[in-house]
Scaffold this motif. Structure first.
Motif, short mmCIF file in Angstrom:
data_model
loop_
_atom_site.label_atom_id
_atom_site.label_comp_id
_atom_site.label_asym_id
_atom_site.label_seq_id
_atom_site.Cartn_x
_atom_site.Cartn_y
_atom_site.Cartn_z
N LEU A 472 -58.30 -12.25 16.74
CA LEU A 472 -56.95 -11.74 16.90
C LEU A 472 -56.87 -10.30 16.40
O LEU A 472 -57.36 -9.97 15.33
CB LEU A 472 -55.97 -12.60 16.12
N VAL A 473 -56.24 -9.44 17.19
CA VAL A 473 -56.05 -8.04 16.82
C VAL A 473 -54.60 -7.84 16.39
O VAL A 473 -53.68 -8.30 17.07
CB VAL A 473 -56.39 -7.10 17.99
N ILE A 474 -54.40 -7.19 15.25
CA ILE A 474 -53.04 -6.91 14.77
C ILE A 474 -52.81 -5.41 14.84
O ILE A 474 -53.35 -4.65 14.04
CB ILE A 474 -52.82 -7.43 13.34
N ARG A 475 -52.03 -4.99 15.79
CA ARG A 475 -51.72 -3.58 15.99
C ARG A 475 -50.30 -3.29 15.52
O ARG A 475 -49.33 -3.68 16.15
CB ARG A 475 -51.85 -3.21 17.46
N ASN A 479 -49.27 -9.12 17.05
CA ASN A 479 -50.45 -9.96 17.26
C ASN A 479 -50.85 -9.91 18.73
O ASN A 479 -50.03 -10.21 19.61
CB ASN A 479 -50.16 -11.40 16.86
N ILE A 480 -52.09 -9.56 18.99
CA ILE A 480 -52.56 -9.42 20.37
C ILE A 480 -53.78 -10.29 20.59
O ILE A 480 -54.75 -10.23 19.83
CB ILE A 480 -52.91 -7.95 20.69
N SER A 481 -53.75 -11.08 21.64
CA SER A 481 -54.89 -11.91 22.01
C SER A 481 -55.84 -11.10 22.88
O SER A 481 -55.47 -10.70 23.98
CB SER A 481 -54.42 -13.15 22.78
N PRO A 482 -57.07 -10.84 22.42
CA PRO A 482 -58.04 -10.13 23.27
C PRO A 482 -58.26 -10.84 24.60
O PRO A 482 -58.39 -10.19 25.64
CB PRO A 482 -59.30 -10.12 22.42
N ARG A 483 -58.29 -12.18 24.55
CA ARG A 483 -58.53 -12.94 25.78
C ARG A 483 -57.46 -12.65 26.83
O ARG A 483 -57.76 -12.51 28.02
CB ARG A 483 -58.56 -14.44 25.44
N GLU A 484 -56.20 -12.54 26.40
CA GLU A 484 -55.12 -12.28 27.34
C GLU A 484 -55.29 -10.92 28.01
O GLU A 484 -55.10 -10.78 29.22
CB GLU A 484 -53.77 -12.35 26.61
#
Length: 592
Positions: A472-475, A479-484
């Motif tokens: 999970l990336v937190i920008r 919260n951002i899903s790399p897979r998405e």
């Protein structure tokens, strides 16, 4: 009772302040009885001036929540039905939060940056009955998007409620009430303004509302928040009255809130940060919640602090960095501030020092948690040292347990050792909406919520976040899903394969980097080309800030992509680019 500790990495928070066994509406009623004529909610005007905005006392906020609850019942909402709020921060957001809770209806928080396919997914996944929609602005046209989603993708969505164009306005020029042209004839969607919606409240008696309220329990679900994970589409975190009310209340207790406090909330209400740490913490203490602008604007937030004599200010580190960079940070009188909350990502030491010094926030707190724990599990205390507030995320919250375990064996690790952080207690979600398998992956049979975060625990029980097991990336708190993002980039005609990772960023904590393998015979993609492809199709914060073109990805023996290596190499590339840019600027200045 004081916090209990053990030699292992396990702590139980204090229990001297009892849990509240109330619904959100019951808690608002209690606050309104104690502080009826005190200001509860202030929405600054379109020009950012509190004097041109709208204000509710606690008596008026309670009355507004009753009207919203009756309006929902008049529109046919049953207990447990879902209604979405797709809007930036507006006063109606708070009215709907407490009105839906009073009617036993579940509020679904929607990111205002969602595009059509993201909105469609959430609407269909939770079988949403109605949707409150923000007005159009220069960047987006939510009414048009909502109509398209209702017409094409979600025939079960039965009501669209359009918010006014601005603070205090009664005109709904952008709405054509009742416009159902082109919709499914067998399942038309009713459409009207917020004022139309509220007018329906007159058809519901006090007795009928009282019966609905009497059937609502603290353990009932009241809120759905969609959080990105590592497996693609977001999951609907199901939170109860007991979850969010107590978390907000105990955060307010640790911040020392009373009816004398004024809290400026520039963080989004669709996140737990704005809704729980912000609104619910203030309402449960009779404090004043201030909405400085529809979305974060550093000058508006600073002006709101100065104009209202605020005592508390919220933000993710990137927001505080933006506010500190403004000349208004020194020109305006911010001396009334004493506390606030910084959360969403790790706070740099220098930023914390500046916030304490220039913003007078000597008691500012760091909160850590996740949506699944409503959200805060650990928090620094008002008397903690600067070292504790910059190197740790504090100690365990009241009535909550935390432990750090070996990710493989599940055994609790010794103090100082690294393992996975787990939380148990009243704050843990009911589960992911209609996704028992996904719930079982993170919530074990003993009630422990597994965070996926690597952490260690100091001797005093303070927790240090060491990294993440998940990708999970937190920008900047998002919260951002790399897979998405990967699934979206796979639709680009020139991309053969893609892996998305997070790389360090001074402003946002992390940014997305797309590592791509191009198809044969095509030119390598640039960052600008990716931005052009993604603009208007996915939320702006999900668009990669960096693009790396590779011939192949590093792989494990079993054939899995080594994302750890991609992250490490990506971080080196970004650092090298930053150094080269700094050197070029220095040379240009020396020549000048």
């Amino acid at each position: 009772m004081t916090e209990s500790t053990a030699p292992e990495s396990f702590t139980q928070g204090p229990t001297d302040v009892e849990l509240l066994e109330q619904t959100l509406a019951q808690n608002l009623d209690d606050t309104a009885r104690r502080f009826a004529d005190r200001a509860a909610l202030l929405e600054c005007g379109p020009d950012g001036d509190p004097a041109t905005g709208r204000t509710w006392t606690y008596r008026q906020l309670r009355e507004e929540s009753v009207t919203v609850a009756k309006a929902l019942m008049a529109a046919g909402y049953e207990a447990g039905d879902r209604i979405g709020m797709w809007s930036p921060n507006v006063a109606e957001w708070v009215s709907l939060l407490y009105g839906a809770a009073r009617a036993g209806v579940i509020l679904v928080n929607l990111n205002p940056a969602y595009r059509a396919h993201e909105l469609t997914y959430v609407v269909e996944q939770c079988d949403m009955r109605g949707l409150v929609v923000a007005c159009a602005d220069a960047r987006m046209d939510p009414p048009a998007t909502a109509r398209a989603v209702a017409r094409e993708s979600a025939p079960h969505l039965r009501q669209l409620i359009m918010l006014p164009a601005g603070s205090g306005e009664d005109a709904y020029a952008h709405v054509q009430a009742g416009d159902v042209a082109g919709r499914h004839a067998a399942d038309p969607v009713a459409e009207g303004t917020w004022a139309d919606f509220l007018a329906g409240a007159a058809r519901v008696s006090d007795e009928d509302l009282a019966a609905r309220e009497a059937a609502t329990r603290p353990a009932d679900p009241v809120n759905l928040q969609y959080t990105s994970g590592t497996t693609g589409f977001p999951k609907g975190v199901t939170l109860t009255h007991r979850n969010v009310l107590n978390n907000g209340f105990h955060i307010g207790e640790l911040l020392g809130y009373t009816e004398e406090d004024t809290v400026v909330i520039p963080v989004p209400f669709f996140h737990c940060f704005g809704m729980v740490i912000g609104v619910i913490a203030t309402v449960s203490h009779g404090s004043l919640a201030v909405i400085p602008a529809r979305s974060f604007e550093p000058v508006s937030a600073l002006r709101a602090v100065a104009a209202t004599g605020a005592t508390s200010l919220y933000g993710v580190p990137a927001m505080f960095i933006a506010m500190l960079a403004r000349p208004e940070a020194d020109a305006l009188d911010l001396s009334t501030l004493r506390t606030g909350v910084m959360a969403g990502s790790t706070c740099p030491v220098e930023v914390m020092k500046k916030v304490i010094d220039r913003f007078h926030m000597s008691e500012v707190a760091i909160c850590y948690g996740m949506t699944e724990t409503a959200p805060v599990s650990t928090m620094t205390r008002r008397d903690d040292s600067l070292e504790v507030r910059t190197q740790t995320v504090g100690r365990t919250m009241p009535h909550v347990e935390t432990k750090i375990v070996d990710p493989v064996t599940g055994d609790i690790v010794p103090r100082g050792a690294t393992g996975e952080l787990c939380t148990r207690g009243y704050s843990v979600m009911l589960g992911y909406w209609d996704a028992p398998e996904k719930t079982a992956e993170v919530l074990d049979a003993d009630g422990w919520m597994h965070s996926g975060d690597l952490a260690s625990m100091d001797e005093d029980g303070s927790v240090r976040i060491e990294g993440r097991i998940k990708d999970l990336v937190i920008r900047g708190g998002e919260n951002i899903s790399p897979r998405e993002v990967e699934e979206f980039l796979y639709t680009h005609p020139d991309i053969q394969d893609v892996q998305v990772v997070g790389v360090p960023d001074e402003k946002y904590g992390e940014q997305l980097m797309a590592c791509v393998i191009m198809k044969d015979g095509v030119e390598p993609l640039t960052v600008d080309a990716v931005r052009e492809f993604a603009a208007g199709r996915i939320a702006h914060f999900k668009i990669p800030a960096h693009v790396r073109v590779l011939d192949a990805f590093p792989m494990t023996v079993s054939g899995k992509v080594r994302k750890v290596e991609l992250r490490e190499e990506g971080a080196k590339v970004v650092q090298a680019q930053a150094q080269a840019q700094a050197q070029a600027q220095a040379q240009a200045q020396s020549v000048g």
